[in-house]
Write an enzyme that holds these catalytic residues in place. Structure first.
Site, PDB file in Angstrom:
ATOM      1  N   TYR A  65       0.822  -1.210   0.000  1.00 21.06           N
ATOM      2  CA  TYR A  65       0.000   0.000   0.000  1.00 21.06           C
ATOM      3  C   TYR A  65       0.856   1.259   0.000  1.00 21.06           C
ATOM      4  O   TYR A  65       2.026   1.239   0.352  1.00 21.06           O
ATOM      5  CB  TYR A  65      -0.979   0.022   1.183  1.00 21.06           C
ATOM      6  CG  TYR A  65      -0.358   0.270   2.543  1.00 21.06           C
ATOM      7  CD1 TYR A  65      -0.312   1.562   3.070  1.00 21.06           C
ATOM      8  CD2 TYR A  65       0.158  -0.767   3.301  1.00 21.06           C
ATOM      9  CE1 TYR A  65       0.246   1.797   4.331  1.00 21.06           C
ATOM     10  CE2 TYR A  65       0.703  -0.543   4.550  1.00 21.06           C
ATOM     11  CZ  TYR A  65       0.740   0.743   5.065  1.00 21.06           C
ATOM     12  OH  TYR A  65       1.299   0.982   6.296  1.00 21.06           O
ATOM     13  N   CYS A  66       0.230   2.357  -0.429  1.00 19.95           N
ATOM     14  CA  CYS A  66       0.821   3.690  -0.370  1.00 19.95           C
ATOM     15  C   CYS A  66      -0.300   4.625   0.101  1.00 19.95           C
ATOM     16  O   CYS A  66      -1.254   4.171   0.735  1.00 19.95           O
ATOM     17  CB  CYS A  66       1.398   4.104  -1.726  1.00 19.95           C
ATOM     18  SG  CYS A  66       0.159   4.273  -3.031  1.00 19.95           S
ATOM     19  N   LYS A  67      -0.209   5.898  -0.209  1.00 16.55           N
ATOM     20  CA  LYS A  67      -1.227   6.823   0.255  1.00 16.55           C
ATOM     21  C   LYS A  67      -2.549   6.666  -0.504  1.00 16.55           C
ATOM     22  O   LYS A  67      -3.615   6.619   0.095  1.00 16.55           O
ATOM     23  CB  LYS A  67      -0.734   8.266   0.148  1.00 16.55           C
ATOM     24  CG  LYS A  67      -1.701   9.278   0.712  1.00 16.55           C
ATOM     25  CD  LYS A  67      -1.123  10.670   0.725  1.00 16.55           C
ATOM     26  CE  LYS A  67      -2.105  11.653   1.335  1.00 16.55           C
ATOM     27  NZ  LYS A  67      -1.552  13.017   1.356  1.00 16.55           N
ATOM     28  N   GLY A  69      -2.776   4.558  -3.729  1.00 14.83           N
ATOM     29  CA  GLY A  69      -2.847   3.369  -4.565  1.00 14.83           C
ATOM     30  C   GLY A  69      -1.999   3.392  -5.823  1.00 14.83           C
ATOM     31  O   GLY A  69      -1.787   2.357  -6.439  1.00 14.83           O
ATOM     32  N   PHE A  94      -3.806   4.068   1.768  1.00 12.16           N
ATOM     33  CA  PHE A  94      -3.930   4.297   3.202  1.00 12.16           C
ATOM     34  C   PHE A  94      -4.969   5.371   3.530  1.00 12.16           C
ATOM     35  O   PHE A  94      -5.630   5.299   4.564  1.00 12.16           O
ATOM     36  CB  PHE A  94      -2.560   4.691   3.777  1.00 12.16           C
ATOM     37  CG  PHE A  94      -2.517   4.789   5.273  1.00 12.16           C
ATOM     38  CD1 PHE A  94      -2.504   3.651   6.054  1.00 12.16           C
ATOM     39  CD2 PHE A  94      -2.471   6.022   5.904  1.00 12.16           C
ATOM     40  CE1 PHE A  94      -2.457   3.726   7.440  1.00 12.16           C
ATOM     41  CE2 PHE A  94      -2.419   6.112   7.288  1.00 12.16           C
ATOM     42  CZ  PHE A  94      -2.414   4.967   8.056  1.00 12.16           C
TER      43      PHE A  94
END
Length: 104
Positions: A65-67, A69, A94
């Protein structure tokens, strides 16, 4: 690589005994909170990001995951090229995460 909804990602992760959670955000973003148990590997570190990926066990299942996607989808593509077979991208990242969050 599979793109999973928040619900599917969380459910699959909870049932997976071979799971590794990979956070590809920056350290600053990491400090804002993480999904419990996540490992940090900032995709913006370039070759450093690749070196850290190469240290990982390819037999594990990776939940990335990242902020939002986008970076995690890019990370999943890189991981696929490096020979990782079981990679799951968190759609929406996230910022849309409804599950548990902890401080690193």
């Amino acid at each position: 690589m599979q793109h999973l909804s928040q619900e599917a990602w969380a459910a699959q992760l909870a049932a997976d005994e071979n799971a590794v959670i990979l956070d590809v955000r920056t350290e600053e973003e990491w400090e804002d909170g993480i999904i419990p148990g996540a490992l940090l590997n900032d995709i913006y570190k370039g070759q450093g990001f690749i070196y850290r990926l190469e240290e990982l066990d390819k037999s594990k299942n990776y939940y990335v995951y990242c902020k939002a996607g986008g970076r995690s989808a890019q990370a999943c593509q890189i991981m696929k090229q490096l020979g990782f077979e079981h990679i799951y991208n968190l759609e929406g990242g996230f910022m849309n995460w409804q599950g548990e969050v902890t401080q690193p």
